[in-house]
Design a protein around this motif. Structure first.
Motif, PDB file in Angstrom:
ATOM      1  N   ILE A   1      52.119 -23.676 -25.524  1.00 28.57           N
ATOM      2  CA  ILE A   1      52.168 -22.215 -25.534  1.00 28.57           C
ATOM      3  C   ILE A   1      53.592 -21.750 -25.792  1.00 28.57           C
ATOM      4  CG2 ILE A   1      50.156 -21.912 -24.030  1.00 28.57           C
ATOM      5  CD1 ILE A   1      52.103 -21.403 -21.717  1.00 28.57           C
ATOM      6  N   TRP A   2      53.718 -20.485 -26.090  1.00 28.13           N
ATOM      7  CA  TRP A   2      54.991 -19.808 -26.294  1.00 28.13           C
ATOM      8  C   TRP A   2      55.915 -20.537 -27.253  1.00 28.13           C
ATOM      9  CZ3 TRP A   2      53.919 -15.202 -24.686  1.00 28.13           C
ATOM     10  CH2 TRP A   2      53.116 -15.023 -23.583  1.00 28.13           C
ATOM     11  N   ASP A   3      57.081 -20.912 -26.780  1.00 30.67           N
ATOM     12  CA  ASP A   3      58.090 -21.510 -27.664  1.00 30.67           C
ATOM     13  C   ASP A   3      57.628 -22.820 -28.289  1.00 30.67           C
ATOM     14  OD1 ASP A   3      59.790 -19.402 -27.202  1.00 30.67           O
ATOM     15  OD2 ASP A   3      61.051 -20.468 -25.758  1.00 30.67           O
ATOM     16  N   GLU A   4      56.926 -23.648 -27.516  1.00 33.60           N
ATOM     17  CA  GLU A   4      56.458 -24.929 -28.062  1.00 33.60           C
ATOM     18  C   GLU A   4      55.448 -24.711 -29.184  1.00 33.60           C
ATOM     19  OE1 GLU A   4      56.512 -28.491 -24.926  1.00 33.60           O
ATOM     20  OE2 GLU A   4      55.136 -26.869 -24.387  1.00 33.60           O
TER      21      GLU A   4
ATOM     22  N   GLU B   1      55.150 -21.984 -31.061  1.00 36.13           N
ATOM     23  CA  GLU B   1      55.867 -21.389 -32.186  1.00 36.13           C
ATOM     24  C   GLU B   1      56.673 -22.445 -32.936  1.00 36.13           C
ATOM     25  OE1 GLU B   1      57.360 -18.864 -35.019  1.00 36.13           O
ATOM     26  OE2 GLU B   1      55.681 -18.550 -33.659  1.00 36.13           O
TER      27      GLU B   1
ATOM     28  N   ASN C   1      47.779 -26.919 -31.173  1.00 31.22           N
ATOM     29  CA  ASN C   1      48.435 -26.271 -30.034  1.00 31.22           C
ATOM     30  C   ASN C   1      47.498 -26.201 -28.829  1.00 31.22           C
ATOM     31  OD1 ASN C   1      51.041 -25.750 -31.030  1.00 31.22           O
ATOM     32  ND2 ASN C   1      50.374 -23.882 -32.048  1.00 31.22           N
TER      33      ASN C   1
ATOM     34  N   HIS D   1      46.850 -24.171 -34.922  1.00 32.58           N
ATOM     35  CA  HIS D   1      46.363 -23.508 -33.704  1.00 32.58           C
ATOM     36  C   HIS D   1      45.504 -24.466 -32.869  1.00 32.58           C
ATOM     37  CE1 HIS D   1      45.004 -20.263 -31.121  1.00 32.58           C
ATOM     38  NE2 HIS D   1      43.772 -20.677 -31.319  1.00 32.58           N
TER      39      HIS D   1
END
Length: 132
Positions: free
Chosen positions: A59-62, A64, A53, A50
């Motif tokens: 964020i989002w797809d990247e 995940e 990130n 986290h």
């Protein structure tokens, strides 16, 4: 190198961030980050993923995708074949003994085979062939 380590190194290099600067920001040692990148440390905690990130603004797809790579990045995997067929146990042992000799193309082909056999909800989301 683990999938997470390879992605971490790529992100860091693309954005021209040094290990030392990133380590300082994340409040970990640069030796720890280096060990993660080189696959000498186990998979990172969800908290560290986290933080990474957030550090890179993923964020989002990247975000995940990075989390999924972390889950697939244990450098010393143990397979429990108890209750499986003798053929499955033999396959696990052959893979353990010979994985270091497989070409990137063979590894990618094996990923493709597993992707076809494993139910859709259980597939890891690797986006590129191993070794690339």
């Amino acid at each position: 190198m683990t999938p997470f380590g390879a992605r971490l190194r790529m992100l860091r290099r693309q954005r021209r961030v040094t290990l030392k600067d990133m380590a300082t920001h994340l409040q970990v040692s640069s030796a720890y980050l280096s060990a993660l990148e080189h696959g000498h440390r186990g998979r990172p905690s969800a908290g560290l993923v986290h933080q990474v990130n957030e550090f890179f603004g993923l964020i989002w797809d990247e975000a995940e995708a990075l989390s999924q790579l972390a889950k697939l990045s244990h450098p010393r995997v143990t397979l429990d074949t108890a209750g499986l067929t003798p053929e499955a146990t033999a396959l696990a042992n052959r893979l353990a003994e010979g994985i270091h000799r497989l070409s990137p193309q063979t590894v990618a082909a094996m990923h493709g085979l597993l992707d076809r056999e494993v139910p859709a909800g259980e597939k890891p989301r690797l986006r590129r062939a191993a070794g690339r």
